[in-house]
Design a protein around this motif. Sequence first.
Motif, PDB file in Angstrom:
ATOM      1  N   ALA A 118      -5.921   4.767  -1.314  1.00 40.53           N
ATOM      2  CA  ALA A 118      -4.801   4.955  -0.390  1.00 40.53           C
ATOM      3  C   ALA A 118      -4.075   6.265  -0.648  1.00 40.53           C
ATOM      4  O   ALA A 118      -3.489   6.860   0.273  1.00 40.53           O
ATOM      5  N   VAL A 121      -6.741   0.617   4.049  1.00 43.61           N
ATOM      6  CA  VAL A 121      -5.594   1.452   3.651  1.00 43.61           C
ATOM      7  C   VAL A 121      -5.489   2.704   4.510  1.00 43.61           C
ATOM      8  O   VAL A 121      -4.678   3.585   4.248  1.00 43.61           O
ATOM      9  N   VAL A 162       0.852  -1.185   0.000  1.00 44.91           N
ATOM     10  CA  VAL A 162       0.000   0.000   0.000  1.00 44.91           C
ATOM     11  C   VAL A 162       0.886   1.234   0.000  1.00 44.91           C
ATOM     12  O   VAL A 162       1.719   1.407   0.891  1.00 44.91           O
ATOM     13  N   GLN A 174      -5.860   0.991  -4.201  1.00 39.44           N
ATOM     14  CA  GLN A 174      -4.559   1.633  -4.387  1.00 39.44           C
ATOM     15  C   GLN A 174      -4.713   3.135  -4.625  1.00 39.44           C
ATOM     16  O   GLN A 174      -3.883   3.931  -4.170  1.00 39.44           O
TER      17      GLN A 174
END
Length: 390
Positions: A276, A300, A190, A273
């Motif tokens: 995050a 995240v 992450v 992703q």
Amino acid sequence: MNVLIATYLAPNSPSGVVTYTKALAGDLADAGVGVHTVDATNTPVLWRKFLGVLKRVMRPLGGAFFVLYDEFAYFTGIYLSARKLRGANIDLIHAQDPRSGVAAYLALGRQAPIVLTCHFNDDPVKELVDQFALKPGFTKQLTSWYAYLFSYISDYIFVSNYAYNQSKHLLPANVNKQILRNTVKLTGSVSKSRPAERAPDTFMISNVGYIDERKNQKLLLEIGRELRSRGIHNFMVWLIGDGPKRADYEQLAQQYDLKNHVRFLGRQAAPWQLVAQSDLYVHTALNDNCPYSIVEAFAVETPVLALPVGGIPEMLPKDAGLFSGTTAGDLASEVAHYMEPARREQLIDAQRANAAVSFNHRANLEKLLSFYRQTAGVPADAVTQLSPAL
């Protein structure tokens, strides 16, 4: 122990149910459980061709005809697919919807009990009635059909108390139920680093979901317009997903003069992703049970703001993440409040502590396996101990 996962959805459907099904199959296999899956793609070829002809006749008629076709097609498709597994020694059926579960149960000779995960937001009848504006007479028949389906099912996994309370009038008496929230096990690292092309002071807002009226991304565009009207320009909204309203919302973003503030990023294999890399995740759905997008934001450690609808209030700690306003102006003020980093840190601290308990992937999987053993009547050693990686 052998488990059959049954769902009418195809593996490429843009649905949290598909996300759940794929994750469940992987987790069970890692735990030493034998896993078989049947879905819409497993329907025998000849029957699929027949259903294709029937679909062209009935679905365009809309309303009750659309619903009748779907109920018939999905039930019979799963029944014929599951019949092929009669010799697979299935101990338990984990169904993602009642018609798939009962179809598989009947196909396997009524031998394997059903555990149903209840993903519907209210109840399956109400959702169809609202979607197709069904008339009272047909609604009564549809209610009887679902009451019949539920009569075969005694064991339920609900991902929120809300879903249980909304659907319990359809369920048999004295059901065996457990509340297990959706959880995620992210693969890969992450990164919280923001994109290089973004200025350090740009406030990044993300939203993940199928772009349609129910997911209500239009509200986020209205919030953006409010922020601009107050002279706040250092923000960027990422809309992650695709759907039937995308073109309309792209035009609306232009109309609201948000060309430099909104990006439509389409469907992503790993939307977390991008979440995050954002400063705030904003969930705008008009109704949701236990959305994966919020669970992924927790994973995240991106702070979440969401409308207080459906099962979402159960997901968030008290006074830490639910919108309190009712207008776009009110909500814009709440979003602007969290442009201050210290306030976002307080929010994520509260949500982190809550997620560690309610959305613990390993703990919830252990509870699910225990529920399996109880339902199927198998000894504890029939399921391998979980590995540390789970």
